[in-house]
Design an enzyme around this catalytic site. Structure first.
Site, PDB file in Angstrom:
ATOM      1  N   ASP A  62      49.281  20.692  60.024  1.00 35.00           N
ATOM      2  CA  ASP A  62      50.457  20.753  58.952  1.00 35.00           C
ATOM      3  C   ASP A  62      51.604  20.302  59.937  1.00 35.00           C
ATOM      4  O   ASP A  62      51.806  20.668  60.976  1.00 35.00           O
ATOM      5  CB  ASP A  62      50.749  22.167  58.603  1.00 35.00           C
ATOM      6  CG  ASP A  62      51.706  22.298  57.458  1.00 35.00           C
ATOM      7  OD1 ASP A  62      52.925  21.646  57.517  1.00 35.00           O
ATOM      8  OD2 ASP A  62      51.443  22.793  56.585  1.00 35.00           O
ATOM      9  N   SER A 103      54.830  20.874  51.758  1.00 35.70           N
ATOM     10  CA  SER A 103      53.327  21.158  51.962  1.00 35.70           C
ATOM     11  C   SER A 103      52.546  21.570  50.498  1.00 35.70           C
ATOM     12  O   SER A 103      51.569  21.168  50.594  1.00 35.70           O
ATOM     13  CB  SER A 103      53.108  22.306  53.058  1.00 35.70           C
ATOM     14  OG  SER A 103      53.615  21.961  54.234  1.00 35.70           O
ATOM     15  N   GLU A 267      43.472  24.875  59.409  1.00 35.86           N
ATOM     16  CA  GLU A 267      44.647  24.353  59.498  1.00 35.86           C
ATOM     17  C   GLU A 267      45.433  24.996  60.694  1.00 35.86           C
ATOM     18  O   GLU A 267      45.361  25.967  60.780  1.00 35.86           O
ATOM     19  CB  GLU A 267      45.509  24.654  58.127  1.00 35.86           C
ATOM     20  CG  GLU A 267      46.912  24.145  58.302  1.00 35.86           C
ATOM     21  CD  GLU A 267      47.948  24.750  57.338  1.00 35.86           C
ATOM     22  OE1 GLU A 267      48.718  23.970  56.675  1.00 35.86           O
ATOM     23  OE2 GLU A 267      47.907  25.850  57.102  1.00 35.86           O
ATOM     24  N   HIS A 276      60.247  22.069  62.383  1.00 34.63           N
ATOM     25  CA  HIS A 276      61.468  22.604  61.600  1.00 34.63           C
ATOM     26  C   HIS A 276      62.299  23.414  62.673  1.00 34.63           C
ATOM     27  O   HIS A 276      63.489  23.180  62.310  1.00 34.63           O
ATOM     28  CB  HIS A 276      60.820  23.883  60.581  1.00 34.63           C
ATOM     29  CG  HIS A 276      60.152  23.278  59.451  1.00 34.63           C
ATOM     30  ND1 HIS A 276      61.013  22.244  58.698  1.00 34.63           N
ATOM     31  CD2 HIS A 276      58.887  23.341  58.907  1.00 34.63           C
ATOM     32  CE1 HIS A 276      60.123  22.136  57.675  1.00 34.63           C
ATOM     33  NE2 HIS A 276      59.021  22.547  57.684  1.00 34.63           N
ATOM     34  N   ASP A 314      49.434  16.879  56.347  1.00 35.46           N
ATOM     35  CA  ASP A 314      49.997  16.684  54.699  1.00 35.46           C
ATOM     36  C   ASP A 314      51.462  15.852  55.045  1.00 35.46           C
ATOM     37  O   ASP A 314      51.925  15.308  53.961  1.00 35.46           O
ATOM     38  CB  ASP A 314      50.424  18.095  54.169  1.00 35.46           C
ATOM     39  CG  ASP A 314      51.122  19.141  55.137  1.00 35.46           C
ATOM     40  OD1 ASP A 314      51.405  18.616  56.545  1.00 35.46           O
ATOM     41  OD2 ASP A 314      51.503  20.140  55.098  1.00 35.46           O
ATOM     42  N   HIS A 315      52.199  15.920  56.007  1.00 38.91           N
ATOM     43  CA  HIS A 315      53.493  15.439  56.347  1.00 38.91           C
ATOM     44  C   HIS A 315      53.934  15.209  57.626  1.00 38.91           C
ATOM     45  O   HIS A 315      53.330  16.254  58.599  1.00 38.91           O
ATOM     46  CB  HIS A 315      54.461  15.867  55.349  1.00 38.91           C
ATOM     47  CG  HIS A 315      54.704  17.260  55.637  1.00 38.91           C
ATOM     48  ND1 HIS A 315      55.163  17.891  56.720  1.00 38.91           N
ATOM     49  CD2 HIS A 315      54.291  18.540  54.834  1.00 38.91           C
ATOM     50  CE1 HIS A 315      55.296  19.467  56.524  1.00 38.91           C
ATOM     51  NE2 HIS A 315      54.515  19.450  55.411  1.00 38.91           N
TER      52      HIS A 315
END
Length: 350
Positions: A62, A103, A267, A276, A314-315
């Protein structure tokens, strides 16, 4: 007949502004990271015992973009278990309604093959429930599992099990986990199972359904067969240690009892957290932890000879730019440009 394993490595890099409105000011302050926990990397043979795999292990980093991977490689003196993957390509899993994904939408594209709106879980862009690859695996008699480092109710894992309009509907997602019949799920989020406004005790309901329910790593590691619901606290890797590797091995041991095969999603959730928080150490430590877990999956696949390993993301999170590094010492220098996500995607395919 022995053939080379067709191993997929999907990487999704999202380039653009943050989806979050509460943006802080970014001055692009340069930060340095010095690794002190190097891991040895093995090269695996990539051979199948048959033309078709029996098992599938899908690992999702992630928030893991190309920069996170290269930072991890630099920090580990130029070598990662990800180097084993020979086949790379591109795919598009962006949100249906916004330029920058979250997400939920990114995970939905991976889990179901459908683009959807940001925040939606297990639904297409029109709000219709769509089956995940995990559900399709169950319909074909395969055992299934989910292992994560954050809450198992977070957007990415939730897409494999639930169908809700918003990722924040965690009490509803928890109730859908109970009825999901997933054989093994390990992660955080216990408060949504036993501290609920509707007074349901989902832990008791899981036990009644035959699940072994544990909330500590030693008890979880003791389980070798049957159904398992494992709940662990959410911590950074410097607190939780090699928990992701251990819980992945637990899931593999249990699921491997299935005669028809299994589907397992793992994950590395907190690469995203490091992005973040604009914390270089946090991000790279989590990247390296995820890579070690990839190594465990590849080790299992080589011994088994019938397992397909897929790695994806996912990004990207944090808009990281590397400005320097040293592959001999494991030093990395870089800066962040956002506290949110960036958009674009790389897909690795052989």
């Amino acid at each position: 007949m022995k053939t080379r394993i067709t191993t997929l490595f999907f990487l999704l890099i999202f380039i653009s502004g943050s989806i979050y409105s509460q943006q802080k000011s970014f001055e692009g302050t340069e930060s340095k990271y010095q690794n002190s926990n190097f891991h040895d990397v093995k090269t695996f043979s990539h051979k199948f015992k048959s033309k078709r795999p029996k098992n599938v292990i899908l690992l999702i980093g992630d928030g893991m973009g190309v920069t996170q991977i290269y930072a991890g490689a630099t920090a580990n003196k130029g070598k990662l278990f990800l180097d084993n993957f020979k086949h790379v390509g591109f795919s598009r899993t962006q949100s249906a309604n916004r330029y920058v994904t979250d997400s939920a939408a990114g995970g939905n594209a991976i889990a179901t093959g459908h683009k959807t709106n940001n925040y939606m879980i297990g639904k297409d862009a029109q709000g219709n429930p769509v089956p995940s690859i995990l559900k399709i695996a169950q319909q074909n008699g395969l055992a299934t599992g989910i292992v994560v480092t954050t809450s198992m109710l977070d957007a990415t894992p939730a897409n494999f099990v639930a169908h809700v309009d918003h990722r924040d509907m965690m009490p509803e997602i928890a109730s859908q986990f109970v009825s999901s019949d997933v054989d093994v799920f390990i992660g955080g989020g216990i408060e949504h199972f036993n501290d609920r406004e509707d007074n349901r005790n989902l832990l008791e309901e899981l036990a009644q359904k035959g699940y072994q329910v544990y909330d500590n790593i030693e008890s979880i590691k003791s389980v070798k067969e049957g159904k398992l619901a494992g709940f662990l606290k959410e911590n950074k890797v410097d607190v939780r240690g090699n928990q992701l590797e251990e819980t992945t091995e637990v899931a593999l041991d249990i699921l491997n009892n299935s005669k028809k095969g299994f589907f397992l999603m793992v994950e590395g959730s907190e690469i995203d957290g490091g992005g973040h928080e604009n914390d270089m150490k946090f991000m790279i430590d989590e990247m390296l932890d995820f890579d070690r877990t990839v190594g465990k999956a590849l080790e299992f696949a080589e011994k088994d000879g019938r397992t397909l390993v897929i790695v994806t993301a996912d990004h990207e999170t944090g808009g990281v730019t590397l400005t320097g590094g040293n592959m001999e010492t494991g030093e990395v220098t870089g800066r962040f440009t956002t506290g949110g996500h960036r958009f674009f995607l790389l897909h690795n395919h052989s």
